[in-house]
Design an enzyme around this catalytic site. Structure first.
Site, short mmCIF file in Angstrom:
data_model
loop_
_atom_site.label_atom_id
_atom_site.label_comp_id
_atom_site.label_asym_id
_atom_site.label_seq_id
_atom_site.Cartn_x
_atom_site.Cartn_y
_atom_site.Cartn_z
N ASP A 1 6.79 11.86 -6.52
CA ASP A 1 6.40 12.74 -5.40
C ASP A 1 7.43 12.65 -4.28
OD1 ASP A 1 4.62 14.52 -4.00
OD2 ASP A 1 3.95 12.82 -2.80
N ARG B 1 -3.04 0.01 2.33
CA ARG B 1 -4.21 0.90 2.37
C ARG B 1 -4.23 1.81 1.14
NH1 ARG B 1 -2.51 0.83 8.25
NH2 ARG B 1 -0.68 1.77 7.28
N ILE B 2 -3.10 2.50 0.91
CA ILE B 2 -3.07 3.45 -0.21
C ILE B 2 -3.04 2.69 -1.54
CG2 ILE B 2 -1.82 5.37 -1.27
CD1 ILE B 2 -0.68 5.98 1.54
N GLU C 1 15.37 14.15 0.22
CA GLU C 1 14.48 15.31 0.22
C GLU C 1 14.94 16.36 1.23
OE1 GLU C 1 10.54 13.83 0.94
OE2 GLU C 1 10.67 12.42 -0.72
N HIS D 1 6.82 16.14 -2.61
CA HIS D 1 6.24 15.30 -1.54
C HIS D 1 4.94 15.92 -0.99
CE1 HIS D 1 7.33 12.18 1.77
NE2 HIS D 1 6.03 12.27 1.62
N VAL D 2 3.95 16.00 -1.86
CA VAL D 2 2.69 16.65 -1.50
C VAL D 2 1.52 15.67 -1.45
CG1 VAL D 2 3.35 18.95 -2.30
CG2 VAL D 2 2.32 17.35 -3.93
N GLY D 3 1.81 14.37 -1.41
CA GLY D 3 0.76 13.35 -1.46
C GLY D 3 -0.42 13.62 -0.53
N GLY E 1 5.53 6.43 -2.79
CA GLY E 1 5.85 5.71 -1.55
C GLY E 1 6.99 6.41 -0.82
N ARG E 2 8.20 5.94 -1.07
CA ARG E 2 9.37 6.57 -0.49
C ARG E 2 10.49 6.61 -1.52
NH1 ARG E 2 6.83 8.73 2.70
NH2 ARG E 2 6.92 8.67 4.98
N LEU F 1 0.52 -3.17 -2.10
CA LEU F 1 -0.95 -3.09 -2.14
C LEU F 1 -1.49 -3.03 -0.71
CD1 LEU F 1 -3.24 -3.21 -4.40
CD2 LEU F 1 -3.61 -5.54 -3.57
P1 NDP Z 1 0.39 -0.06 4.39
O1 NDP Z 1 1.24 -0.55 5.51
O2 NDP Z 1 -1.08 -0.20 4.45
O3 NDP Z 1 0.87 -0.74 3.02
C1 NDP Z 1 2.20 -0.99 2.72
C2 NDP Z 1 2.27 -2.06 1.64
O4 NDP Z 1 3.63 -2.25 1.27
C3 NDP Z 1 1.72 -3.40 2.09
O5 NDP Z 1 0.81 -3.86 1.13
C4 NDP Z 1 2.94 -4.32 2.14
O6 NDP Z 1 2.55 -5.59 1.64
C5 NDP Z 1 3.92 -3.64 1.20
N1 NDP Z 1 5.30 -3.88 1.62
C6 NDP Z 1 5.83 -3.64 2.84
N2 NDP Z 1 7.11 -4.04 2.86
C7 NDP Z 1 7.39 -4.54 1.63
C8 NDP Z 1 8.54 -5.13 1.05
N3 NDP Z 1 9.68 -5.28 1.74
N4 NDP Z 1 8.48 -5.53 -0.24
C9 NDP Z 1 7.34 -5.39 -0.94
N5 NDP Z 1 6.20 -4.84 -0.43
C10 NDP Z 1 6.24 -4.43 0.84
O7 NDP Z 1 0.80 1.48 4.22
P2 NDP Z 1 0.00 2.66 3.49
O8 NDP Z 1 -0.62 2.13 2.25
O9 NDP Z 1 -0.85 3.36 4.47
O10 NDP Z 1 1.25 3.62 3.12
C11 NDP Z 1 2.26 3.13 2.26
C12 NDP Z 1 3.42 4.09 2.19
O11 NDP Z 1 3.08 5.24 1.44
C13 NDP Z 1 3.90 4.68 3.53
O12 NDP Z 1 4.73 3.80 4.23
C14 NDP Z 1 4.64 5.92 3.09
O13 NDP Z 1 6.01 5.61 2.85
C15 NDP Z 1 3.98 6.29 1.76
N6 NDP Z 1 3.23 7.54 1.87
C16 NDP Z 1 3.56 8.60 1.06
C17 NDP Z 1 2.87 9.79 1.14
C18 NDP Z 1 3.21 10.94 0.25
O14 NDP Z 1 2.94 12.07 0.62
N7 NDP Z 1 3.78 10.71 -0.92
C19 NDP Z 1 1.79 9.98 2.11
C20 NDP Z 1 1.48 8.80 2.87
C21 NDP Z 1 2.19 7.64 2.75
P3 NDP Z 1 3.18 -6.94 2.27
O15 NDP Z 1 3.05 -6.83 3.75
O16 NDP Z 1 2.40 -8.07 1.65
O17 NDP Z 1 4.62 -6.94 1.82
#
Ligand code: NDP
Length: 308
Positions: free
Chosen positions: A244, A142-143, A249, A267-269, A219-220, A140
């Protein structure tokens, strides 16, 4: 991207590593003068690359996820790493909801049905629904928050899992991913890649999600054990998946491609012209700001600025 190339050439001497014929000669002759790197897409900035650039000060990553960059190696050397947060948040969240709707209501399959002329024979079979679903968001950030807002507008129940509970969010927190998977029927993965999240969505989590369960991953790919996912989809341990991102990939397992009950995107997010341009501008702005002595605009947590 031309926008990044143009922006960089206005301010810097630009070398394109992908187009270098003799890499060892390049690193020998030009490497010692390289002070900044723009990375992203297939371009990985690993420890080996960082070590070959003794004058390196900053790596500007195209994308918010920076698992392609060895941030530990960068931090050890005092090299700043930047990414492109916020400017893509809404785009990716929109796509996540689109993928969820496409998956649950089988929109691509229904489109294929119509094109194949099958509507003339009989109506498309009834689908599953988004109504009364409970969504569990893994990550939870930014996205994830932008996805949660959209899910709330759709009238869905929302929970989340991350390493820590967040103040000021109205959603139910689970400190345990397996426990959350048991209680929801949509698991929305939007956590970053890397060692800490590798395969945390495993066979047990998928089984807990249950036979009506839907996995969405924006995510990934590395966060989900893809082999376990294929088995869960094949054995109908979960209903369906909308993906996605993938583990290797742009290679997508043939088993997934052969399944008609999943929705697969390349992967077009963030991949709209509008958002990719905003990301490109932020890559250039980070480098320009740094070399004008104003610091990085969006440094990642592992290489904070001002330095601690
Ligand atoms: P943020 O850093 O804002 O959010 C990441 C979230 O993941 C945090 O809420 C964090 O919460 C949680 N997190 C991190 N590590 C762990 C863990 N080990 N276990 C559980 N939760 C975890 O990133 P964004 O929201 O900006 O982006 C998130 C991801 O989305 C990017 O890292 C990228 O991989 C993916 N992405 C994909 C795109 C696509 O095209 N499909 C485009 C852009 C991004 P906490 O710290 O409380 O654990």
């Amino acid at each position: 991207m031309p926008l990044i190339e143009d922006g960089l050439t206005q301010h810097f001497t630009l070398h394109k590593l992908a187009q270098v014929a003799d890499e060892s000669a390049f690193f020998r002759e030009v490497g010692p003068r390289i002070r900044g790197v723009a990375a992203g897409g297939a371009g990985k900035a690993d420890r080996a690359l960082i070590e070959k650039l003794p004058a390196l000060e900053i790596i500007a990553n195209f994308g918010v996820g920076y698992d392609g960059i060895d941030v530990k190696a960068a931090a050890e050397r005092g090299v700043i790493v930047t990414n492109t947060p916020d400017v893509l948040t809404d785009e990716v969240a929109d796509l996540a909801l689109g993928l969820l709707l496409a998956t649950v209501r089988q929109i691509p399959q229904v489109d294929r049905y119509l094109r194949a002329g099958k509507w003339l024979e009989k109506p498309y079979p009834l689908t599953a629904t988004l109504r009364e679903r409970k969504v569990g968001i893994l990550g939870l950030g930014r996205i994830g928050k932008a996805i949660a807002e959209r899910c709330a507008a759709f009238g869905l129940d929302i929970a989340y899992h991350g390493r820590s509970r967040q103040a000021d969010v109205p959603y139910r927190y689970y400190d345990n991913l397996l426990a959350m998977a048991r209680d929801v029927d949509v698991l929305m993965v939007v956590a970053p890649g890397g060692a800490a999240t590798h395969h945390i969505v495993n066979a047990d989590v998928l089984t807990a999600l249950g036979p009506d369960g839907i996995l969405i991953n924006v995510g990934r790919g590395s966060v989900v054990d893809e082999k376990a996912l294929i088995a869960a989809l094949r054995d109908r341990k979960i209903l369906t998946a909308g993906l996605d991102v993938f583990e290797d990939e742009p290679r997508v397992p043939a088993e997934l491609i052969a399944m008609d009950h999943v929705v697969l995107l390349p992967h077009v997010g963030s991949a709209s012209v509008y958002t990719r341009n905003a990301m490109g501008r932020l890559v250039v702005d980070n480098l320009v700001s740094w070399f004008e002595g104003k610091g990085p605009k969006t440094p990642v947590a592992e290489t904070p600025w001002p330095r601690k």
